[in-house]
Design an enzyme around this catalytic site. Structure first.
Site, PDB file in Angstrom:
ATOM      1  N   TYR A 192     -53.507 -49.203 -30.073  1.00 30.47           N
ATOM      2  CA  TYR A 192     -53.771 -49.479 -28.660  1.00 30.47           C
ATOM      3  C   TYR A 192     -52.578 -49.075 -27.789  1.00 30.47           C
ATOM      4  O   TYR A 192     -52.751 -48.597 -26.664  1.00 30.47           O
ATOM      5  CB  TYR A 192     -54.101 -50.962 -28.466  1.00 30.47           C
ATOM      6  CG  TYR A 192     -55.495 -51.326 -28.897  1.00 30.47           C
ATOM      7  CD1 TYR A 192     -56.501 -51.512 -27.953  1.00 30.47           C
ATOM      8  CD2 TYR A 192     -55.823 -51.466 -30.239  1.00 30.47           C
ATOM      9  CE1 TYR A 192     -57.794 -51.845 -28.339  1.00 30.47           C
ATOM     10  CE2 TYR A 192     -57.100 -51.790 -30.633  1.00 30.47           C
ATOM     11  CZ  TYR A 192     -58.085 -51.977 -29.680  1.00 30.47           C
ATOM     12  OH  TYR A 192     -59.371 -52.278 -30.078  1.00 30.47           O
ATOM     13  N   ASP A 220     -66.628 -47.254 -30.867  1.00 30.14           N
ATOM     14  CA  ASP A 220     -65.352 -47.853 -30.505  1.00 30.14           C
ATOM     15  C   ASP A 220     -64.286 -46.746 -30.415  1.00 30.14           C
ATOM     16  O   ASP A 220     -64.512 -45.741 -29.735  1.00 30.14           O
ATOM     17  CB  ASP A 220     -64.982 -48.944 -31.524  1.00 30.14           C
ATOM     18  CG  ASP A 220     -63.848 -49.840 -31.054  1.00 30.14           C
ATOM     19  OD1 ASP A 220     -64.119 -50.788 -30.302  1.00 30.14           O
ATOM     20  OD2 ASP A 220     -62.689 -49.582 -31.434  1.00 30.14           O
ATOM     21  N   HIS A 268     -72.262 -53.843 -30.836  1.00 28.63           N
ATOM     22  CA  HIS A 268     -71.124 -52.946 -31.007  1.00 28.63           C
ATOM     23  C   HIS A 268     -71.087 -52.294 -32.383  1.00 28.63           C
ATOM     24  O   HIS A 268     -70.681 -51.147 -32.518  1.00 28.63           O
ATOM     25  CB  HIS A 268     -69.841 -53.743 -30.774  1.00 28.63           C
ATOM     26  CG  HIS A 268     -68.619 -52.896 -30.672  1.00 28.63           C
ATOM     27  ND1 HIS A 268     -68.448 -51.928 -29.715  1.00 28.63           N
ATOM     28  CD2 HIS A 268     -67.474 -52.872 -31.408  1.00 28.63           C
ATOM     29  CE1 HIS A 268     -67.269 -51.348 -29.857  1.00 28.63           C
ATOM     30  NE2 HIS A 268     -66.651 -51.904 -30.888  1.00 28.63           N
TER      31      HIS A 268
END
Length: 399
Positions: A309, A180, A365
């Site tokens: 982000y 990630d 993931h």
């Protein structure tokens, strides 16, 4: 270890636990359409069940005790232009003197504890595979690490923290594994501090000008079912599951009020991601609530993690690799079938000098949680005797 690193024990004050119970007891739930299932997001029945269990039965003190079996520390790291940040990390050393220093880096919605199942596998002493000294930090703003307080803390600042952490521990050379955000930050570490050695899955859309051979491969999609299926999945994922990226990359402060004030809101926000990105992994309620609790009890609060982000994309104005380039750092890529989105294997070559690739039949993931043996096996193969990255760390081959 330098004297600046101090032992750390996870311990949430009783008052914080009581406040959480009160908030859970006062929770107000939305309605739900008949037969909605997962189509509209986290199902109401799941969130009600988890909320009741979190309030009445989940044993945080038991979870704390288990966490504290892993050696943990904090240390102060000076970041150029951002002052000093107190960084939390787990550090499990192998008994093997020549073990390879390994930096394990999580992403969102992950945390430092993702490494837990890997620790006995990677630090074990065996003539059949290399051993590692494992360092797993909480990224700035995550878990028990301090968060930056000024705008602009992005890729190269995270890379500076990670590199300085390893140097402070006496690891002048090290290898790297990330998922990630962890794999994206690995690109920044490689660009700024290569040749260090990272192992990660990574995706970056090709263009005719940046990656002509891969771009030409895309032109074969009408005749290449494997490539067409992969590209369809890439386009589908952000349409169905990418809303959180847009919100956190544009208005993290706005969504932060809900994530910080409402434990049920935080639970639903992250639980939906845990469900969607794994390969039928059988999450237990205790696993889920330990995971969410690390965010709820985090030092800086959940908003700090959402803000990453924004900073990494300039408020959704550029991609996460802004200012980086291809490097010749030896690079390994492991492919798990439920990684969202699943990209063509050839795209790994856009990241760096690919020396190792693996293809697995199960996993998603959170590979370190779902398939720790497979992920550890990849590290053994890449860095072990006969592997393409054997002996990359001077004087530390893992045996």
């Amino acid at each position: 270890m330098t004297s600046s690193a101090k032992p750390f024990t996870v311990h949430v004050p009783d008052a914080e636990l009581e406040l959480l119970r009160k908030k859970l007891d006062l929770a107000r739930f939305p309605d739900e359409l008949d037969g909605a299932g997962w189509e509209y997001g986290a199902p109401l029945a799941d969130i009600k069940r988890l909320t009741a269990y979190w309030r009445d039965s989940f044993d945080w003190r038991k979870a704390e005790k288990a966490m504290n079996e892993i050696p943990q520390f904090t240390t102060d790291i000076e970041v150029d232009g951002f002052g000093t940040l107190n960084i939390h990390f787990a550090h499990q050393r192998s008994k093997v003197e020549n073990a390879i220093p390994l930096l394990f880096v999580h992403g969102w919605p992950g945390h430092f504890l993702e490494v837990r199942k890997l620790l006995p596998l990677l630090t074990s002493d065996s003539p059949d595979h290399p051993s590692f000294h494992v360092v797993s930090p909480s990224l700035p703003g995550y878990g028990f690490s301090e968060a930056p307080t000024k705008p602009g803390f992005a890729g190269y600042q995270y890379a500076e923290v990670l590199n300085k952490l390893m140097l402070s521990l006496g690891y002048d050379e090290y290898v790297y594994q990330g998922g990630d955000w962890g794999h994206i930050l690995g690109v920044y570490v490689a660009n700024r501090y290569g040749h260090k050695h990272l192992k990660a899955w990574l995706y970056r859309p090709p263009t005719l000008f940046t990656h002509p051979l891969i771009f030409l491969e895309m032109l074969t999609m009408p005749f290449n079912k494997r490539l067409a299926d992969a590209f369809t999945a890439i386009k589908k994922f952000p349409k169905k599951h990418g809303g959180f990226v847009f919100l956190q990359a544009t208005v993290p402060q706005t969504i932060g009020y809900s994530l910080t004030d409402s434990p049920v809101g935080l639970l639903a926000w992250i639980y939906e991601k845990l469900h969607e990105v794994v390969d039928n992994y059988p999450w237990t309620d205790d696993e889920v609530l330990e995971w969410i609790s690390i965010y709820w009890f985090s030092r800086a609060g959940p908003t700090a993690t959402a803000r990453m982000y924004y900073e990494m994309t300039g408020g959704h104005k550029h991609d996460v690799f802004e200012g980086t380039k291809w490097t010749s750092v030896p690079f390994g890529a492991c492919h798990f079938p439920r990684e969202p989105p699943r990209v063509p294997k050839s795209w790994a070559h856009m990241v760096g000098k690919v020396v190792f690739e693996s293809e697995h039949d199960a996993g998603g993931h959170f590979a370190a949680v779902e398939q720790p043996e497979k992920l550890a096996g990849d590290l053994y193969k890449m860095f072990g005797k006969g592997g393409p990255a054997y002996g990359v760390v001077s004087g530390k081959d893992g045996y």
